[in-house]
Design an enzyme around this catalytic site. Structure first.
Site, short mmCIF file in Angstrom:
data_model
loop_
_atom_site.label_atom_id
_atom_site.label_comp_id
_atom_site.label_asym_id
_atom_site.label_seq_id
_atom_site.Cartn_x
_atom_site.Cartn_y
_atom_site.Cartn_z
N GLY A 1 0.84 -1.19 0.00
CA GLY A 1 0.00 0.00 0.00
C GLY A 1 0.88 1.24 0.00
N GLN B 1 3.18 9.81 0.89
CA GLN B 1 4.43 9.03 0.89
C GLN B 1 5.26 9.27 -0.36
OE1 GLN B 1 2.53 5.10 2.11
NE2 GLN B 1 4.47 5.02 3.19
N CYS C 1 5.96 -0.35 7.53
CA CYS C 1 5.59 0.83 6.75
C CYS C 1 6.79 1.24 5.91
CB CYS C 1 5.19 1.96 7.69
SG CYS C 1 4.78 3.49 6.82
N LEU C 2 6.56 1.53 4.63
CA LEU C 2 7.67 1.92 3.75
C LEU C 2 8.34 3.22 4.23
CD1 LEU C 2 6.15 1.20 0.22
CD2 LEU C 2 7.75 -0.22 1.52
N HIS D 1 -4.38 1.42 7.47
CA HIS D 1 -3.00 1.92 7.49
C HIS D 1 -2.87 3.13 6.56
CE1 HIS D 1 1.51 1.11 7.65
NE2 HIS D 1 1.41 1.98 6.66
N GLU D 2 -3.40 3.00 5.35
CA GLU D 2 -3.27 4.11 4.38
C GLU D 2 -4.12 5.32 4.79
OE1 GLU D 2 -0.80 3.70 2.60
OE2 GLU D 2 -0.70 1.55 2.90
N HIS E 1 -2.18 7.26 7.22
CA HIS E 1 -1.20 8.12 6.54
C HIS E 1 -1.84 9.43 6.10
CE1 HIS E 1 2.59 6.08 6.18
NE2 HIS E 1 2.06 4.98 5.70
NI NI Z 1 2.85 3.05 5.68
#
Ligand code: NI
Length: 174
Positions: free
Chosen positions: A45, A50, A92-93, A134-135, A138
């Protein structure tokens, strides 16, 4: 195709509540870049902020699991209802190599728009519900570190500081 740098912890845009998407005509290129960036980073995701965009959109692809057959693009999403609870480990990236276990809702009722601006309301559960939450976190300026106790954060303090330091030095160069 464009693989873009992923913003990391310490970048102020990750703490911002993103603005709604108003101009849908610019989406095709952005969404393509977001998928390219997500696949390159081996994520499931990715949210607009991001890749440094103050825009309420995200892409999700969990087709590597048996749970879901198609990639998703969610524009201006809003979680209307959360039910149930389950514990899972998440990464998480934007916070590389750090994983935390915590509870999220098991099922969500979610309203969103597609790339043409059509509005939908659906129920999602399992991993897809997890990634949507999660998204959406963000896009509201929240991160996985906000879901764990101060003690758990302290245990990862060195790693978190290192990520922030690197991100801030990159920002200073720009
Ligand atoms: Ni993330």
């Amino acid at each position: 195709m464009a693989v873009l740098p992923v913003t990391k912890l310490g970048n102020p845009i990750l703490r911002k509540k993103c603005n709604p998407v108003m101009d849908f005509s610019i989406l095709p290129q952005i969404v393509e870049d977001m998928f390219d960036t997500m696949y390159e980073a081996e994520g499931i995701g990715l949210a607009g902020n991001q890749i440094g965009l103050d825009m309420a959109l995200c892409v999700i692809d969990i087709t590597h699991t048996e749970e879901d057959g198609v990639p998703h693009v969610f524009i201006n999403g809003e979680i209307l209802e959360r039910t149930g609870e389950y514990l899972m480990e998440e990464g998480c990236l934007s916070i590389p190599d750090v994983r935390f276990e915590f509870n999220r809702a098991e099922r969500v009722r979610f309203r969103y728009q597609d790339m043409e601006g059509n509005t939908y309301e659906d129920e999602f559960d399992g991993l897809l519900a997890r990634v949507i939450q999660h998204e959406m976190d963000h896009l509201n300026g929240n991160l996985i570190i906000d879901h764990v106790s101060k003690l758990v954060r302290m245990q990862h303090r060195k790693q978190l500081r290192e990520i922030e330091k690197t991100e801030k030095s990159l920002l200073a160069v720009k």
